[in-house]
Scaffold this motif. Structure first.
Motif, PDB file in Angstrom:
ATOM      1  N   LEU A  66      13.934  78.084  16.970  1.00 37.03           N
ATOM      2  CA  LEU A  66      13.639  78.388  18.372  1.00 37.03           C
ATOM      3  C   LEU A  66      12.195  78.065  18.734  1.00 37.03           C
ATOM      4  CD1 LEU A  66      15.549  81.722  19.017  1.00 37.03           C
ATOM      5  CD2 LEU A  66      15.687  79.672  20.411  1.00 37.03           C
ATOM      6  N   THR A  70      11.984  75.093  21.341  1.00 36.07           N
ATOM      7  CA  THR A  70      11.516  75.547  22.650  1.00 36.07           C
ATOM      8  C   THR A  70      10.234  74.847  23.041  1.00 36.07           C
ATOM      9  OG1 THR A  70      12.537  77.743  22.394  1.00 36.07           O
ATOM     10  CG2 THR A  70      10.745  77.558  23.978  1.00 36.07           C
ATOM     11  N   MET A  82      17.163  74.079  27.011  1.00 34.46           N
ATOM     12  CA  MET A  82      16.449  75.269  26.565  1.00 34.46           C
ATOM     13  C   MET A  82      17.306  76.512  26.773  1.00 34.46           C
ATOM     14  SD  MET A  82      12.743  76.818  27.759  1.00 34.46           S
ATOM     15  CE  MET A  82      11.845  75.332  27.325  1.00 34.46           C
ATOM     16  N   LYS A  83      17.955  76.597  27.927  1.00 37.92           N
ATOM     17  CA  LYS A  83      18.824  77.729  28.201  1.00 37.92           C
ATOM     18  C   LYS A  83      20.001  77.746  27.237  1.00 37.92           C
ATOM     19  CE  LYS A  83      20.992  80.124  32.122  1.00 37.92           C
ATOM     20  NZ  LYS A  83      21.196  80.072  33.599  1.00 37.92           N
ATOM     21  N   TRP A  86      18.837  79.000  23.821  1.00 36.28           N
ATOM     22  CA  TRP A  86      18.653  80.459  23.769  1.00 36.28           C
ATOM     23  C   TRP A  86      19.988  81.192  23.696  1.00 36.28           C
ATOM     24  CZ3 TRP A  86      14.298  81.516  27.961  1.00 36.28           C
ATOM     25  CH2 TRP A  86      13.114  80.914  27.512  1.00 36.28           C
ATOM     26  N   SER A  89      21.678  80.591  20.274  1.00 35.66           N
ATOM     27  CA  SER A  89      21.035  81.336  19.189  1.00 35.66           C
ATOM     28  C   SER A  89      21.455  82.805  19.208  1.00 35.66           C
ATOM     29  CB  SER A  89      19.512  81.216  19.300  1.00 35.66           C
ATOM     30  OG  SER A  89      19.040  81.782  20.510  1.00 35.66           O
ATOM     31  N   CYS A 137      14.513  86.659  17.490  1.00 36.05           N
ATOM     32  CA  CYS A 137      14.955  85.542  18.321  1.00 36.05           C
ATOM     33  C   CYS A 137      14.163  85.510  19.638  1.00 36.05           C
ATOM     34  CB  CYS A 137      16.444  85.680  18.584  1.00 36.05           C
ATOM     35  SG  CYS A 137      17.203  84.324  19.488  1.00 36.05           S
ATOM     36  N   ARG A 138      14.036  86.647  20.288  1.00 39.06           N
ATOM     37  CA  ARG A 138      13.295  86.723  21.547  1.00 39.06           C
ATOM     38  C   ARG A 138      11.817  86.429  21.340  1.00 39.06           C
ATOM     39  NH1 ARG A 138      15.996  92.167  24.269  1.00 39.06           N
ATOM     40  NH2 ARG A 138      17.907  91.157  24.993  1.00 39.06           N
ATOM     41  N   ALA A 141      11.313  82.663  20.962  1.00 39.46           N
ATOM     42  CA  ALA A 141      11.364  81.950  22.244  1.00 39.46           C
ATOM     43  C   ALA A 141      10.040  82.082  22.999  1.00 39.46           C
ATOM     44  CB  ALA A 141      12.518  82.484  23.092  1.00 39.46           C
ATOM     45  N   LEU A 201      10.574  88.582  27.696  1.00 37.24           N
ATOM     46  CA  LEU A 201      11.140  87.238  27.743  1.00 37.24           C
ATOM     47  C   LEU A 201      11.598  86.884  29.149  1.00 37.24           C
ATOM     48  CD1 LEU A 201      11.968  84.656  26.325  1.00 37.24           C
ATOM     49  CD2 LEU A 201      14.135  85.735  25.718  1.00 37.24           C
ATOM     50  N   SER A 205       9.847  83.710  31.199  1.00 40.73           N
ATOM     51  CA  SER A 205      10.647  82.479  31.197  1.00 40.73           C
ATOM     52  C   SER A 205      10.307  81.590  32.388  1.00 40.73           C
ATOM     53  CB  SER A 205      12.142  82.817  31.227  1.00 40.73           C
ATOM     54  OG  SER A 205      12.529  83.527  30.079  1.00 40.73           O
TER      55      SER A 205
END
Length: 437
Positions: A66, A70, A82-83, A86, A89, A137-138, A141, A201, A205
């Protein structure tokens, strides 16, 4: 904001976050050791190590992917992909987390002895798997978007901060602690960090993300890249937890707790390098992708210098006053961690000397060859641990771990120089000095 100003802001912010994180983690380990005792802390450490081990596929590979993807997709302004990245993942991590939870329950049914405290420790520990994995994960990103400081806040400040508050409250109230209660409070802290991470996040974003449809066309490529990255990260955590797990299985669980204390203190030596690795990751992907290798080399050299400047004083403290320090902070029962601590500290000194070579390989598309050689070092660590631990206990575990660290660092350093032209070790400082003459 130019790169120099941006890096200064990121480094200062990351430094404050990591100082708090390391301090909170250290104080937490002291409170756990003192309130649980060697046996209770050993059970907690063993279960936590097992949880981290079975959660490896979703904790490491996808977050690293990521960060890299990213950063690349943002530079290309590929908002749909990118969306898709996310969303893909998140779904993948949830599926892997479910399998990991089942694995832990099966292990508990086989190893469990009917003790309620032990059973509840496993139950609460299982809940950490999806919480920590999705939280990573967050954070990844956010780091990929170069929101590096924000990306660290949930897991480096919020979660350990609340956990420390909870444990301190128990200690001040003179309330009897147990391994299961300690693990349960860890879960509550992780939930709070998870909520904060989600908010950060969404707030950070790009506005274009909300206006486009998710593009999953590269999902096969993402999966192909995440597997070796997961293997590298997984083997890295495995190498760090091998000694604890084998001590818990072969020797008494109290030895696992003693070794855990040594590992926790030795890990502090990599504090400076951890800061730089946080920063290097997104910039390495961007600079390598755009051909700005001189910029990447400067950041890599900085990482080695900062890492060693932190590691050397801590190593000297361990060398000169390790046993007294352990007795004073953790209690007399943990003084025998002095010998493995010194050995592990030397291994971390080697690790920081070689700098961000592993991060550079992962961020420049060399994850497959890195995974291959890290696998070799991890297998070496397991074999050495199986041979040494039955005879030498915690000292044998420390020797096996440090030898494996030496092996993979040397190999990664050679691979990074050959495949990318970047020298991530402290030796690159001499090249930089010669270039100014």
């Amino acid at each position: 904001m130019d790169l120099k100003s941006e890096l200064k802001k990121v480094i200062s912010g990351t430094l404050m976050v990591r100082v708090f994180s390391v301090s909170a983690t250290f104080l937490t380990s002291v409170l756990l050791a003192r309130t649980l005792g060697a046996e209770g802390f050993g059970l907690y450490s063993f279960v936590y190590a097992l949880i981290m081990l079975v959660a490896l596929p979703c904790q490491i590979g996808i977050p690293v992917l990521l960060v890299r993807e990213t950063a690349k997709l943002e530079s290309e302004k590929s908002w749909s992909k990118m969306k898709g990245l996310w969303f893909w993942s998140g779904k993948t991590i949830l599926m892997i987390s479910a399998l990991s939870c089942v694995t832990v329950f099966l292990f508990q049914l086989i190893k469990g002895d009917g003790d309620e405290n032990q059973f509840l420790t496993y139950v609460f520990g299982v809940l950490l798997i999806p919480l920590i994995s999705l939280g990573n994960c967050r954070a990844a990103a956010l780091r990929g978007l170069r929101k590096i400081v924000k990306g660290q806040l949930p897991d480096a400040v919020v979660r350990p901060g609340f956990y420390l508050i909870f444990l301190t409250a128990l200690w001040c109230a003179d309330y009897a602690n147990s391994a299961s209660l300690a693990m349960g409070l860890n879960v509550v802290s992780a939930i709070i960090g998870f909520i904060v991470g989600g908010y950060l996040l969404v707030a950070s974003s790009p506005s274009q993300i909300a206006k486009v449809e998710a593009d999953y066309s590269d999902s096969k490529k993402w999966m192909a890249s995440s597997l070796p990255l997961a293997l590298i990260g997984g083997l890295q955590v495995l190498s760090g937890q091998t000694g604890i797990i084998l001590l818990g299985l072969i020797h008494e669980e109290s030895e696992a707790g003693i070794y855990k204390v040594a590992v926790s203190i030795a890990t502090v030596m990599a504090f400076g390098l951890q800061i730089i690795n946080m920063i290097v990751s997104p910039y390495a992907a961007r600079f390598y992708h755009s051909g700005e290798l001189s910029r990447l080399q400067k950041i890599a050299t900085l990482g080695a210098v900062v890492g060693m400047s932190v590691s050397i004083p801590i190593f000297l403290l361990v060398l000169l006053a390790g046993e007294d320090f352990l007795s004073m902070i953790y209690g007399a029962g943990f003084a025998m961690a002095a010998s493995p601590l010194l050995i592990l500290a030397f291994g971390q000194l080697v690790n920081t000397f070689f700098g961000s070579t592993g991060t550079i390989l992962n961020m420049t598309g060399n994850e497959k060859v890195a995974a291959k050689w890290f696998g070799v070092s991890a297998v070496f660590n397991v074999i050495a641990s199986v041979i040494l631990i039955p005879f030498y206990g915690v000292v044998g575990a420390a020797v096996a771990s440090s030898l494996s660290v030496l092996l993979w660092n040397i190999v990664f350093w050679i691979l990074a120089k050959r495949n990318t032209g970047i020298d991530g070790s402290l030796l690159s400082l001499f090249s930089c000095v010669r270039s100014f003459k």
